[in-house]
Design an enzyme around this catalytic site. Structure first.
Site, PDB file in Angstrom:
ATOM      1  N   HIS A  93       5.736   6.751  -0.131  1.00  0.00           N
ATOM      2  CA  HIS A  93       4.725   5.705   0.052  1.00  0.00           C
ATOM      3  C   HIS A  93       3.541   6.235   0.838  1.00  0.00           C
ATOM      4  CE1 HIS A  93       3.974   1.170   1.041  1.00  0.00           C
ATOM      5  NE2 HIS A  93       2.827   1.844   1.047  1.00  0.00           N
TER       6      HIS A  93
ATOM      7  N   LEU B 139      -3.724   7.872  -0.942  1.00  0.00           N
ATOM      8  CA  LEU B 139      -4.619   9.033  -0.913  1.00  0.00           C
ATOM      9  C   LEU B 139      -6.060   8.672  -1.277  1.00  0.00           C
ATOM     10  CD1 LEU B 139      -2.358  11.930  -2.263  1.00  0.00           C
ATOM     11  CD2 LEU B 139      -2.677  11.108   0.068  1.00  0.00           C
ATOM     12  N   ARG B 140      -6.292   7.422  -1.674  1.00  0.00           N
ATOM     13  CA  ARG B 140      -7.663   6.877  -1.829  1.00  0.00           C
ATOM     14  C   ARG B 140      -8.507   7.476  -2.945  1.00  0.00           C
ATOM     15  NH1 ARG B 140      -5.690   2.789   0.741  1.00  0.00           N
ATOM     16  NH2 ARG B 140      -5.858   2.788   3.013  1.00  0.00           N
TER      17      ARG B 140
ATOM     18  N   ASP C  66       3.593   5.190   4.635  1.00  0.00           N
ATOM     19  CA  ASP C  66       2.515   4.235   4.380  1.00  0.00           C
ATOM     20  C   ASP C  66       1.195   4.758   4.965  1.00  0.00           C
ATOM     21  OD1 ASP C  66       1.185   2.090   3.348  1.00  0.00           O
ATOM     22  OD2 ASP C  66       2.107   0.582   4.640  1.00  0.00           O
TER      23      ASP C  66
ATOM     24  N   PRO D 256      -6.362  -3.070   7.463  1.00  0.00           N
ATOM     25  CA  PRO D 256      -5.003  -2.734   7.888  1.00  0.00           C
ATOM     26  C   PRO D 256      -4.580  -1.343   7.399  1.00  0.00           C
ATOM     27  CG  PRO D 256      -4.942  -4.237   6.022  1.00  0.00           C
ATOM     28  CD  PRO D 256      -6.391  -4.029   6.349  1.00  0.00           C
TER      29      PRO D 256
HETATM   30  O1  DOR Z   1      -1.489  -1.605   6.198  1.00  0.00           O
HETATM   31  C1  DOR Z   1      -1.526  -1.451   4.983  1.00  0.00           C
HETATM   32  N1  DOR Z   1      -2.477  -0.691   4.418  1.00  0.00           N
HETATM   33  N2  DOR Z   1      -0.624  -2.052   4.221  1.00  0.00           N
HETATM   34  C2  DOR Z   1      -0.718  -2.046   2.891  1.00  0.00           C
HETATM   35  O2  DOR Z   1       0.127  -2.620   2.255  1.00  0.00           O
HETATM   36  C3  DOR Z   1      -1.852  -1.390   2.215  1.00  0.00           C
HETATM   37  C4  DOR Z   1      -2.407  -0.337   3.049  1.00  0.00           C
HETATM   38  C5  DOR Z   1      -3.734   0.161   2.585  1.00  0.00           C
HETATM   39  O3  DOR Z   1      -3.924   0.399   1.384  1.00  0.00           O
HETATM   40  O4  DOR Z   1      -4.623   0.389   3.432  1.00  0.00           O
HETATM   41 ZN    ZN Z   2       2.335  -2.399   1.676  1.00  0.00          ZN
HETATM   42 ZN    ZN Z   3       1.103   0.937   1.535  1.00  0.00          ZN
END
Ligand code: DOR
Ligand code: ZN
Ligand code: ZN
Length: 459
Positions: free
Chosen positions: A85, A88-89, A332, A350
């Site tokens: 998980h 990488l944008r 993540d 986030p």
């Molecule tokens: O904090 C998070 N950032 N949770 C997510 O589910 C997506 C992720 C993001 O793509 O920045």
């Molecule tokens: Zn998530």
């Molecule tokens: Zn995520």
């Protein structure tokens, strides 16, 4: 062949050529390491893409021509880490991370395979995007970048994406997720899981009942109340976890829960597993280490979905990871630009960086605390994740003949985290300024060192 050149050799092969080839063959020798941090120190010889020899420390030749020696006394050797998980944008937000920079971060973090989430721009809901991610990752060559496909078109939760096409195209998509969003419609989730069963792929759910998180930016508890932040209740996660476990039971298939964050989720997973339901789950390093007391300063770097919970949740998650109720660690890794983080807490995007700090956070929370030994770390950061997503060449035993996907870790070295020094384009680490144990000394992908002492080795 074009143009004039040396005459092609004819007749019998020239033995001198063979000898030359032999003498310039590149091999890597890792000296004095301990497999899984157990037993006596050994030398590990890597020839081509595989582990060729394992022998007592000091017994394998260091001076062969073409041999790179990695001095690894005092280190622990683990199978290369697998992150199921990560964000990488690329495509779309290359100002915050690219497949290249994210691969470098992964290599420095000890990873040999990562799964890149589908919430890119455009969304990875079709084979053009997922194949791009796969091919670009192979071109960079630092880590295997496996594309995650979206479950629904545009991550909108309404219409299923063409999962079958993505699963059978070049990128061989093995995991589907709308991560960032929850597949909240139970009927859509049911259909997705039925398709996934037929295709032999995995659905990874970002468990968040959106009706319970409207405007929410922090864990719904005393801290958020005191700080005046809109609360994200545990039930928003737990209600989806139990619903999806029941769907998995009834369909007779499996489901994976992303970033488990509450003690209640742990209890639901325990129950589901006790019923024989095929549900797996991951936990992030930040949910193991941090809690919502960090929000005191309103620093946007601590905003993440799901939110940092209470200290008691972190304790339950650590215990669950040690017990195997939570199966594995996943970062993540979520890069964001400075301007998206240095703003009012409620407006901050986030997400947190994770790839380069994961091993150290696990060393601190799980190893130093005695909850896991390094063999246990191999299990939760390499073997189980590889198993969950179905990677045959990762998370393999440290044995002769096995693919040399390896991480060399110095468990005693400490380092101080500094965002700007990380390989990621973005700097949003929640561990800034913190001294952590456990440094990745080297990472090898199919026998090739991709990172040695922090230096990334592009091909
Ligand atoms: O904090 C998070 N950032 N949770 C997510 O589910 C997506 C992720 C993001 O793509 O920045
Ligand atoms: Zn998530
Ligand atoms: Zn995520």
């Amino acid at each position: 062949m074009t143009g004039p050149g040396p005459q092609a050799p004819t007749g019998a092969p020239n033995p001198a050529d063979d000898q030359k080839k032999e003498s310039t063959r590149v091999t890597v020798l890792i000296t004095g390491t301990r497999l899984y941090g157990e037993g006596d120190p050994v030398d590990v010889l890597i020839d081509g893409e595989v582990i060729a020899e394992i022998a007592p420390a000091g017994t394998l030749g260091r001076d062969e021509p073409g041999r790179e020696v990695i001095e690894a006394a005092g280190t622990v050797l683990l199978p290369g880490l697998v992150d199921i998980h990560t964000h990488l944008r690329e495509p779309g937000r290359e100002d915050t991370e690219t497949i290249d920079s994210g691969s470098a971060a992964a290599a420095r973090g000890g990873y040999t395979a990562v799964f890149a989430m589908a919430n890119t721009d455009p969304v990875a809901d079709n084979a053009v995007v997922t194949d791009h991610v796969w091919h670009r990752g192979q071109e960079v060559g630092l880590v295997d970048v496996h594309p995650v496909g979206a479950v629904t078109k545009g991550l909108k939760g309404a219409e299923l994406a063409e999962m079958g096409v993505m699963a059978s195209s070049a990128g061989r998509v093995k995991v589907f997720s709308d991560d960032g969003h929850c597949v909240d419609d139970p009927l859509i989730m049911k259909r997705a899981m039925e398709y996934a069963k037929g295709l032999g792929v995995l659905i990874a759910q970002h468990a968040e009942e959106p009706r319970l998180t409207v405007g929410a930016v922090a864990h719904d508890g005393p801290n958020a109340a005191r700080l005046g932040l809109a609360g994200w209740p545990r039930v928003a996660e737990e209600s989806i976890v139990v619903r999806d476990a029941l769907l998995a039971r009834d369909i007779g298939t499996r489901v994976h829960i992303c970033h488990a964050s509450t003690a209640g989720t742990v209890e639901l997973l325990r129950w589901a597993k006790s019923q024989g339901i095929d549900v797996t789950a991951e936990v992030t390093p930040h949910h193991l280490m941090l809690d919502d007391s960090r929000l005191e300063t309103y620093d946007g770097v601590f905003r993440v979905n799901p939110p940092l919970r209470e200290a008691s949740d972190a304790v339950a998650l650590r215990q669950a990871l040690a017990e195997g109720i939570v199966d594995c660690v996943a970062t993540d890794h979520a890069p964001h630009a400075d301007q998206e983080k240095s703003c009012e807490f409620a407006l901050a995007r986030p997400g947190m960086l994770g790839l380069e700090t994961a091993v150290s956070v696990i060393a601190e929370t799980m190893v130093s605390s005695g909850l896991l030994d390094w063999r246990g770390v191999a299990k939760v950061m390499s073997e189980r994740p590889a198993e969950i997503v179905g990677l045959a060449d990762q998370g393999r035993p440290l044995e002769v003949g096995e693919p040399a996907n390896l991480a060399v870790i110095d468990p005693d070295a400490t380092w101080t985290v500094a965002g700007p020094e990380l390989a990621s384009v973005s700097d949003n680490t929640p561990f800034e300024g913190l001294e952590l144990p456990g440094r990745v000394r080297a990472t090898l992908l199919r026998g090739r060192p991709t990172s040695v002492d922090g230096e990334v080795r592009h091909r």
